[in-house]
Scaffold this active site. Structure first.
Site, short mmCIF file in Angstrom:
data_model
loop_
_atom_site.label_atom_id
_atom_site.label_comp_id
_atom_site.label_asym_id
_atom_site.label_seq_id
_atom_site.Cartn_x
_atom_site.Cartn_y
_atom_site.Cartn_z
N ALA A 12 -23.99 58.82 7.70
CA ALA A 12 -25.18 58.94 8.33
C ALA A 12 -26.66 58.96 6.92
O ALA A 12 -27.41 59.35 7.72
CB ALA A 12 -25.75 59.53 9.63
N ALA A 13 -26.38 58.97 6.08
CA ALA A 13 -27.42 59.02 5.17
C ALA A 13 -28.34 58.11 4.52
O ALA A 13 -28.27 58.26 3.60
CB ALA A 13 -25.85 59.47 3.73
N ARG A 60 -35.32 49.49 6.83
CA ARG A 60 -35.05 48.17 7.48
C ARG A 60 -35.84 48.29 8.90
O ARG A 60 -36.07 47.38 9.75
CB ARG A 60 -34.15 47.32 7.49
CG ARG A 60 -33.45 45.94 6.02
CD ARG A 60 -32.69 45.29 5.58
NE ARG A 60 -31.58 46.42 6.02
CZ ARG A 60 -30.53 46.55 5.70
NH1 ARG A 60 -29.95 44.74 6.74
NH2 ARG A 60 -29.24 47.13 6.07
N ASN A 108 -13.92 43.91 7.05
CA ASN A 108 -13.52 45.60 7.34
C ASN A 108 -14.82 46.40 8.09
O ASN A 108 -16.19 45.88 8.24
CB ASN A 108 -14.28 46.17 6.20
CG ASN A 108 -14.28 47.73 5.74
OD1 ASN A 108 -13.65 48.08 6.70
ND2 ASN A 108 -14.95 47.98 5.16
N ASN A 151 -29.63 47.98 11.85
CA ASN A 151 -30.32 48.03 10.70
C ASN A 151 -31.84 47.34 11.13
O ASN A 151 -32.13 47.96 10.43
CB ASN A 151 -29.74 47.14 9.46
CG ASN A 151 -28.43 47.11 9.35
OD1 ASN A 151 -28.49 48.64 8.96
ND2 ASN A 151 -27.86 45.83 9.63
N ASN A 209 -43.33 64.27 58.11
CA ASN A 209 -43.68 62.83 57.74
C ASN A 209 -45.15 62.54 56.78
O ASN A 209 -45.74 63.74 57.47
CB ASN A 209 -44.43 62.00 58.80
CG ASN A 209 -44.91 60.43 58.30
OD1 ASN A 209 -43.94 59.53 58.80
ND2 ASN A 209 -45.70 60.59 58.39
C1 UD1 Z 1 -20.00 49.05 4.44
C2 UD1 Z 1 -18.03 48.21 3.31
C3 UD1 Z 1 -18.04 47.13 4.03
C4 UD1 Z 1 -18.13 46.49 5.76
C5 UD1 Z 1 -19.26 47.12 6.21
C6 UD1 Z 1 -19.12 47.07 7.62
C7 UD1 Z 1 -18.62 50.12 1.75
C8 UD1 Z 1 -18.79 49.77 0.25
N1 UD1 Z 1 -18.75 48.47 2.85
O1 UD1 Z 1 -21.05 47.53 3.80
O2 UD1 Z 1 -16.97 46.75 3.51
O3 UD1 Z 1 -17.84 45.45 6.10
O4 UD1 Z 1 -19.90 48.50 5.89
O5 UD1 Z 1 -20.66 47.28 8.40
O6 UD1 Z 1 -18.05 50.79 2.32
N2 UD1 Z 1 -23.60 55.26 3.81
C9 UD1 Z 1 -23.77 56.95 3.10
N3 UD1 Z 1 -23.82 57.05 1.84
C10 UD1 Z 1 -24.65 56.00 0.67
C11 UD1 Z 1 -24.14 54.39 1.46
C12 UD1 Z 1 -23.98 54.51 2.75
O7 UD1 Z 1 -24.13 57.92 4.64
O8 UD1 Z 1 -24.56 57.03 -0.44
C13 UD1 Z 1 -24.31 55.40 5.20
C14 UD1 Z 1 -24.63 54.73 6.10
O9 UD1 Z 1 -26.07 55.20 5.87
C15 UD1 Z 1 -23.98 53.91 7.02
C16 UD1 Z 1 -23.13 53.12 6.36
O10 UD1 Z 1 -22.59 54.42 5.34
O11 UD1 Z 1 -24.28 54.31 7.98
C17 UD1 Z 1 -21.94 51.98 5.51
O12 UD1 Z 1 -23.64 51.91 4.46
P1 UD1 Z 1 -23.66 50.34 4.34
O13 UD1 Z 1 -24.98 50.43 2.91
O14 UD1 Z 1 -24.72 49.66 5.18
O15 UD1 Z 1 -23.17 49.22 3.67
P2 UD1 Z 1 -22.04 48.14 3.79
O16 UD1 Z 1 -22.25 47.22 2.69
O17 UD1 Z 1 -22.88 47.20 5.10
MG MG Z 2 -24.30 48.01 6.76
#
Ligand code: UD1
Ligand code: MG
Length: 444
Positions: A10-11, A16, A168, A225, A358
């Site tokens: 959740a980082a 957006r 994925n 998002n 009532n």
């Molecule tokens: C990620 C997956 C992708 C998958 C998709 C599904 C990777 C590299 N890619 O891509 O294969 O199909 O999710 O939605 O894992 N987050 C952190 N710290 C970070 C980066 C992200 O906590 O440094 C958390 C975000 O808050 C989010 C989740 O990880 O909850 C996914 O990150 P996001 O940047 O959305 O990954 P995608 O590019 O969507």
């Molecule tokens: Mg994502």
């Protein structure tokens, strides 16, 4: 010994959403995205849960601490990718030797049931995938036979790999030692220069481990998002929740207009008319009818009661069997007895209404002096005349009556009539004389 742990990511900054409220604290069905992710992990038997939060939104960490304790928070600062995020939770899981499940906090429809098939996969590393109608943006699953050989991110994929629809979800399961060992080898030589969690799949293959995928339906994958996607997730969740209630015997003539909360309880045989909103904490028993355009939260409606149309039940309203709460009546923290009626335009706040009482149109419980709140008690079978102001604290005894327009400041004994208003004076001919005088003045 703890057998299964979860790491919830959740980082992300959630930029957006364009909202001062952190993304994962937005709600679907009245429950935060974050709590939904925690619910799913708990539902899958994860006894230890670590939420990886960013340094940018302390409110998220505080929310986790409140529910799970400070030990459940891991801070990732700065965020360098999903693999890096999972590694941030390593310290919080020191000494843990069981299985780890990694999930995202921004996929509110992915509940325990959706993830469950992943737990049946027998492999060193298991990944939850789905068939995407439009896979753009997702990591693609490269499968050979049963083995998942790699996950390739959109930006790093070849033309041929981009045509693959197996995608994925982001949810992954492995033994803690295996996962952290693989993650320690993940680099950031990719299009985004991030440490990808998905790279553990290729590394596991290189180490001769088995990697398999389980599949879930695409509708549960919806990631939030933007505000638009939040509304989409809400719509999907609402439709599912309404379908479950109807399946269980609740009648709704226009289900698409009924808005539920995560904890709404409605008994079989209850009827919900169009455009009813259920905030958190509502229980409606079977046989009750909630008529159109009513708004309920934190209340209970017992069998045979009829609410609305246009009623508002606020926290602490307890509407007894066969009681009627009609149009433009607001009830807060009042226990309304069996068969009592308040059918029109009233405010009942703090107190009790006895069985069969009532409450006339326009009755107000004056419960607040600007500093404190006070109770009003109406006895069984009492009759409150229209437009009575009951200045709390005050009691009206069983079977007592109040005259219309009274301001009741003293207790009323049982079976008495309380009159607290000016007595009527009729001045014969006064109106006609007044008109003549005015007309004469105008003519001059
Ligand atoms: C990620 C997956 C992708 C998958 C998709 C599904 C990777 C590299 N890619 O891509 O294969 O199909 O999710 O939605 O894992 N987050 C952190 N710290 C970070 C980066 C992200 O906590 O440094 C958390 C975000 O808050 C989010 C989740 O990880 O909850 C996914 O990150 P996001 O940047 O959305 O990954 P995608 O590019 O969507
Ligand atoms: Mg994502």
């Amino acid at each position: 010994m703890i057998k299964r742990a979860a790491i919830i990511l959740a980082a992300g900054a959630g930029t957006r959403m364009k909202s001062p409220l952190p993304k994962v604290l937005h709600k679907v069905g009245g429950r935060t995205l974050l709590d939904r992710a925690i619910d799913a992990a708990e539902g899958l038997g994860c006894e230890k849960i670590v939420v990886v939060v960013g340094a940018h939104s302390p409110a998220v960490g505080e929310h986790v601490t409140k529910r799970l304790g400070a030990g459940a928070v891991a801070v990732q600062d700065p965020p360098l990718g999903t693999g890096h995020a999972v590694l941030a939770a390593k310290g919080a899981l020191a000494g843990f030797e069981g299985d780890v499940l990694v999930t995202y906090a921004d996929t509110p429809l992915m509940d325990a049931m959706a993830i469950d098939p992943l737990l049946d996969v027998e492999a060193d590393v298991a990944v939850l995938g789905f068939e995407a109608a439009d896979p753009f943006g997702y990591g693609r699953l490269i499968v050979q036979g049963d083995q998942l050989t790699a996950i390739v991110e959109e930006k790093d994929a070849s033309e041929a790999q981009r045509a693959i629809t197996a995608s994925n979800s982001g949810v992954i399961a492995a033994k803690a030692s295996v996962l952290f060992d693989l993650l320690s080898k993940v680099g950031n030589a990719n299009a985004k220069q991030e440490y990808y969690l998905t790279d553990v799949v290729g590394l596991a293959n290189a180490a001769g481990l088995t990697v398999r995928a389980a599949f879930a339906p695409e509708e549960v994958m919806l990631g939030v998002n933007s505000q638009g996607q939040l509304a989409e997730a809400e719509a999907v969740w609402q439709a599912g929740a309404r379908a479950r209630l109807m399946e269980a015997g609740v009648s709704m003539s226009a289900p698409d207009t009924v808005h539920l909360s995560h904890d709404t309880v409605i008994g079989a045989g209850a009827t919900i008319e169009p455009y009813v909103v259920f905030g958190p904490g509502v229980t409606v028993d079977g046989g009750a009818v909630i008529r159109a355009f009513s708004h309920l939260e934190g209340c209970i409606v017992r069998p045979g009661a009829i609410i609305g149309p246009y009623a508002r039940l606020r926290p602490g309203a307890d509407i007894g069997e066969d009681a009627h709460i009609g149009n433009f009546v607001e009830v807060k923290k009042v226990k309304v007895g069996k068969g009592a009626k308040a059918n029109h335009l009233s405010y009942l706040g703090d107190g009790t209404v006895g069985a069969k009482a009532n409450i006339g149109a326009g009755t107000i419980f004056c419960n607040y002096d600007g500093f404190d709140k006070y109770d009003t008690h109406i006895g069984e079978g009492a009759f409150i005349g229209s437009d009575t102001a009951l200045v709390a604290p005050v009691r009206v005894g069983d079977g007592a009556m109040t005259g219309s327009g009274s301001v009741i400041t003293e207790d009323v004994p049982a079976d008495a009539l309380a009159l607290a208003r000016g007595s009527q004076v009729n001045k014969e001919g006064w109106a006609a004389k007044f008109r003549e005088r005015k007309k004469a003045a105008k003519a001059k």
